[in-house]
Write a protein that holds these residues in place. Structure first.
Motif, mmCIF file in Angstrom:
data_model
loop_
_atom_site.group_PDB
_atom_site.id
_atom_site.type_symbol
_atom_site.label_atom_id
_atom_site.label_comp_id
_atom_site.label_asym_id
_atom_site.label_seq_id
_atom_site.Cartn_x
_atom_site.Cartn_y
_atom_site.Cartn_z
ATOM 1 N N SER A 60 0.806 -1.219 0.000
ATOM 2 C CA SER A 60 0.000 0.000 0.000
ATOM 3 C C SER A 60 0.840 1.270 0.000
ATOM 4 O O SER A 60 0.362 2.337 -0.398
ATOM 5 C CB SER A 60 -0.934 0.011 1.213
ATOM 6 O OG SER A 60 -0.231 0.278 2.422
ATOM 7 N N PHE A 61 2.084 1.186 0.423
ATOM 8 C CA PHE A 61 2.960 2.357 0.389
ATOM 9 C C PHE A 61 3.346 2.717 -1.047
ATOM 10 O O PHE A 61 3.780 3.826 -1.314
ATOM 11 C CB PHE A 61 4.241 2.099 1.192
ATOM 12 C CG PHE A 61 4.039 2.096 2.673
ATOM 13 C CD1 PHE A 61 3.930 3.292 3.377
ATOM 14 C CD2 PHE A 61 3.964 0.907 3.379
ATOM 15 C CE1 PHE A 61 3.744 3.295 4.752
ATOM 16 C CE2 PHE A 61 3.778 0.901 4.753
ATOM 17 C CZ PHE A 61 3.671 2.091 5.444
ATOM 18 N N GLY A 62 3.190 1.772 -1.965
ATOM 19 C CA GLY A 62 3.711 1.934 -3.317
ATOM 20 C C GLY A 62 5.039 1.201 -3.418
ATOM 21 O O GLY A 62 5.547 0.659 -2.429
ATOM 22 N N PRO A 63 5.644 1.144 -4.592
ATOM 23 C CA PRO A 63 6.930 0.471 -4.739
ATOM 24 C C PRO A 63 7.972 1.018 -3.763
ATOM 25 O O PRO A 63 8.184 2.229 -3.687
ATOM 26 C CB PRO A 63 7.311 0.754 -6.192
ATOM 27 C CG PRO A 63 5.995 0.938 -6.886
ATOM 28 C CD PRO A 63 5.129 1.642 -5.893
ATOM 29 N N ARG A 64 8.606 0.117 -3.008
ATOM 30 C CA ARG A 64 9.574 0.517 -1.975
ATOM 31 C C ARG A 64 10.957 0.642 -2.588
ATOM 32 O O ARG A 64 11.903 -0.062 -2.235
ATOM 33 C CB ARG A 64 9.573 -0.493 -0.831
ATOM 34 C CG ARG A 64 8.357 -0.415 0.068
ATOM 35 C CD ARG A 64 7.196 -1.270 -0.352
ATOM 36 N NE ARG A 64 7.543 -2.682 -0.465
ATOM 37 C CZ ARG A 64 6.943 -3.505 -1.301
ATOM 38 N NH1 ARG A 64 5.995 -3.077 -2.122
ATOM 39 N NH2 ARG A 64 7.288 -4.780 -1.344
ATOM 40 N N VAL A 65 11.065 1.560 -3.520
ATOM 41 C CA VAL A 65 12.321 1.777 -4.244
ATOM 42 C C VAL A 65 13.200 2.738 -3.447
ATOM 43 O O VAL A 65 12.728 3.804 -3.029
ATOM 44 C CB VAL A 65 12.050 2.348 -5.643
ATOM 45 C CG1 VAL A 65 13.357 2.653 -6.370
ATOM 46 C CG2 VAL A 65 11.202 1.371 -6.457
ATOM 47 N N PRO A 66 14.460 2.389 -3.216
ATOM 48 C CA PRO A 66 15.342 3.295 -2.469
ATOM 49 C C PRO A 66 15.326 4.717 -3.022
ATOM 50 O O PRO A 66 15.180 4.932 -4.226
ATOM 51 C CB PRO A 66 16.713 2.640 -2.634
ATOM 52 C CG PRO A 66 16.410 1.179 -2.753
ATOM 53 C CD PRO A 66 15.136 1.121 -3.546
ATOM 54 N N ASN A 67 15.448 5.688 -2.106
ATOM 55 C CA ASN A 67 15.455 7.124 -2.407
ATOM 56 C C ASN A 67 14.069 7.683 -2.742
ATOM 57 O O ASN A 67 13.966 8.771 -3.307
ATOM 58 C CB ASN A 67 16.419 7.467 -3.557
ATOM 59 C CG ASN A 67 17.871 7.200 -3.211
ATOM 60 O OD1 ASN A 67 18.204 6.870 -2.077
ATOM 61 N ND2 ASN A 67 18.749 7.334 -4.187
ATOM 62 N N THR A 68 13.014 6.947 -2.400
ATOM 63 C CA THR A 68 11.654 7.440 -2.625
ATOM 64 C C THR A 68 10.928 7.595 -1.294
ATOM 65 O O THR A 68 11.265 6.926 -0.308
ATOM 66 C CB THR A 68 10.845 6.486 -3.522
ATOM 67 O OG1 THR A 68 10.641 5.236 -2.818
ATOM 68 C CG2 THR A 68 11.563 6.233 -4.846
ATOM 69 N N PRO A 69 9.907 8.460 -1.251
ATOM 70 C CA PRO A 69 9.119 8.587 -0.022
ATOM 71 C C PRO A 69 8.467 7.280 0.420
ATOM 72 O O PRO A 69 8.348 7.017 1.621
ATOM 73 C CB PRO A 69 8.067 9.638 -0.403
ATOM 74 C CG PRO A 69 8.707 10.451 -1.485
ATOM 75 C CD PRO A 69 9.528 9.469 -2.270
ATOM 76 N N ALA A 70 8.025 6.449 -0.538
ATOM 77 C CA ALA A 70 7.396 5.179 -0.189
ATOM 78 C C ALA A 70 8.383 4.264 0.539
ATOM 79 O O ALA A 70 8.019 3.576 1.502
ATOM 80 C CB ALA A 70 6.876 4.490 -1.452
ATOM 81 N N HIS A 71 9.603 4.265 0.077
ATOM 82 C CA HIS A 71 10.654 3.454 0.702
ATOM 83 C C HIS A 71 10.908 3.922 2.127
ATOM 84 O O HIS A 71 10.965 3.118 3.074
ATOM 85 C CB HIS A 71 11.921 3.549 -0.146
ATOM 86 C CG HIS A 71 13.098 2.778 0.376
ATOM 87 N ND1 HIS A 71 14.109 3.384 1.099
ATOM 88 C CD2 HIS A 71 13.421 1.475 0.282
ATOM 89 C CE1 HIS A 71 15.018 2.479 1.411
ATOM 90 N NE2 HIS A 71 14.624 1.305 0.932
ATOM 91 N N ALA A 73 8.877 5.683 4.095
ATOM 92 C CA ALA A 73 7.700 5.472 4.928
ATOM 93 C C ALA A 73 7.544 4.005 5.322
ATOM 94 O O ALA A 73 7.204 3.683 6.475
ATOM 95 C CB ALA A 73 6.449 5.955 4.199
ATOM 96 N N CYS A 74 7.794 3.106 4.393
ATOM 97 C CA CYS A 74 7.665 1.688 4.698
ATOM 98 C C CYS A 74 8.730 1.260 5.701
ATOM 99 O O CYS A 74 8.441 0.484 6.629
ATOM 100 C CB CYS A 74 7.768 0.851 3.427
ATOM 101 S SG CYS A 74 7.461 -0.909 3.708
ATOM 102 N N GLY A 75 9.948 1.747 5.542
ATOM 103 C CA GLY A 75 10.996 1.432 6.503
ATOM 104 C C GLY A 75 10.626 1.878 7.908
ATOM 105 O O GLY A 75 10.844 1.146 8.887
ATOM 106 N N ASP A 76 10.072 3.078 8.022
ATOM 107 C CA ASP A 76 9.630 3.572 9.337
ATOM 108 C C ASP A 76 8.539 2.668 9.915
ATOM 109 O O ASP A 76 8.529 2.370 11.117
ATOM 110 C CB ASP A 76 9.109 4.998 9.224
ATOM 111 C CG ASP A 76 10.208 6.008 8.891
ATOM 112 O OD1 ASP A 76 11.405 5.669 9.056
ATOM 113 O OD2 ASP A 76 9.867 7.127 8.456
#
Length: 335
Positions: A60-71, A73-76
């Protein structure tokens, strides 16, 4: 990882002079026993619905690609989930260098249960998403959801974390849940001369910069692409060579508790995955549970691999249950 140019990692480890463990049981067969066997061992029931929701949440965060907000947010979210389940959480931020020179802001995340125990089991998965769907004929330069390739293994580990909070480990056995970053930012095919070690950046970094310092484990289990419907998990060659007893333990357990359909006594070729670098640099015996489909277009990985079809439509609760219950059984019966 997970590119046909990265197959047969075994030769690289042999070249490094690492000893191989005995290979066992190549011609074995088994019949399924009732899954209720797990209850006889006082092993809690792995909740597949919960694991499924953990997978869906990551997607649901979107693709967890490094250097992106989705990445980010998912890490947090992953850090907070592990803390919420009572784990001692260690975060290892680092800068990775991609095959194309891009600097990647990455984080390895470890959640420790019973951290004072000296006998440790390392369970791992990667939490990032590939930046391109380079095997897809449509939109190959766009990132993919990575529901199976990434989120499924993490979803199972989060459910195991939930179970370990509810059923605390006792004695001198501890479990470390490691979420590796930067696994899937490897060099695509047809982008110039092949470059070594562009995959599995997180496991490479951690194995050379151990956190906690001097960390070791009795053995490890890696989960990769463990949620797709109809998955079958064969005994990967590098795992058999360097962690043969761990492979034996996992596959026999799966068969004993009723999951022989998912864990046949079948062998598969070696691949480069996070376990390769853990074996090579951290000297920890680690088995890779990874889906094997020799009938697929790639000859190893499923037809969703590095394609946009790797989304929630292919995630199956029964597969998550088979893998999660097996790994939970292995861990809980070590006490």
């Amino acid at each position: 990882m997970k590119n046909n140019m990265k197959v047969l990692a075994l030769g690289l480890l042999l070249a490094a002079g690492l000893p191989a463990c005995d290979k066992k049981g190549n011609a074995e067969t088994a019949t399924a026993e009732a899954p209720a066997t797990a209850a006889k061992e006082n092993v809690p029931a792995f909740n597949a619905d919960s694991a499924y929701q953990f997978v869906a949440k990551q997607v649901s965060f979107g693709p967890r690609v490094p250097n992106t907000p989705a990445h980010r947010a998912c890490g947090d979210y992953l850090i907070n989930q592990l803390k919420g389940y009572g784990a001692n959480v260690l975060v290892q931020p680092f800068t990775g260098k991609a095959y194309d020179g891009t600097s990647l802001d990455l984080r390895n995340i470890m959640g420790q249960f019973n951290p004072k125990a000296s006998n440790r089991i390392l369970l791992a998965a990667h939490w990032d998403t590939r930046h391109v769907a380079d095997k897809d004929s449509l939109n190959p330069k766009k990132p993919m959801d990575g529901a199976n390739d990434g989120a499924s293994g993490v979803g199972i580990l989060l459910e195991i974390a939930r179970q370990l909070q509810a059923n605390p480990l006792t004695g001198n056995v501890g479990v470390d849940l490691m979420l590796f970053d930067g696994e899937d930012y490897g060099q695509p095919d047809n982008t110039g001369p092949y470059k070594e070690d562009t995959w599995c950046l997180g496991s490479q970094y951690w194995a050379k910069n151990l956190l906690p310092k001097g960390y070791t484990a009795n053995y490890g289990i890696l989960l990769d692409m463990v949620g797709a419907k109809g998955s079958r998990f064969a005994r990967e060659e590098t795992s058999r060579a360097y962690a043969g007893d761990v492979v034996e333990k996992v596959w026999r357990t799966a068969n004993q508790i009723g999951y022989s359909d998912y864990f046949p006594f079948q062998d598969s070729p070696g691949i480069t995955d996070d376990h390769t670098y853990i074996i090579q640099h951290a000297n920890i015996r680690m088995a890779d549970i990874i889906a094997y489909d020799p009938s697929s277009p790639d000859g190893f990985f499923g037809p969703y691999h590095h394609r946009h079809t790797d989304n929630m439509d292919i995630i199956d609760r029964k597969t998550l249950k088979a893998v999660g219950q097996t790994v939970l059984h292995v861990v809980m019966t070590e006490q």
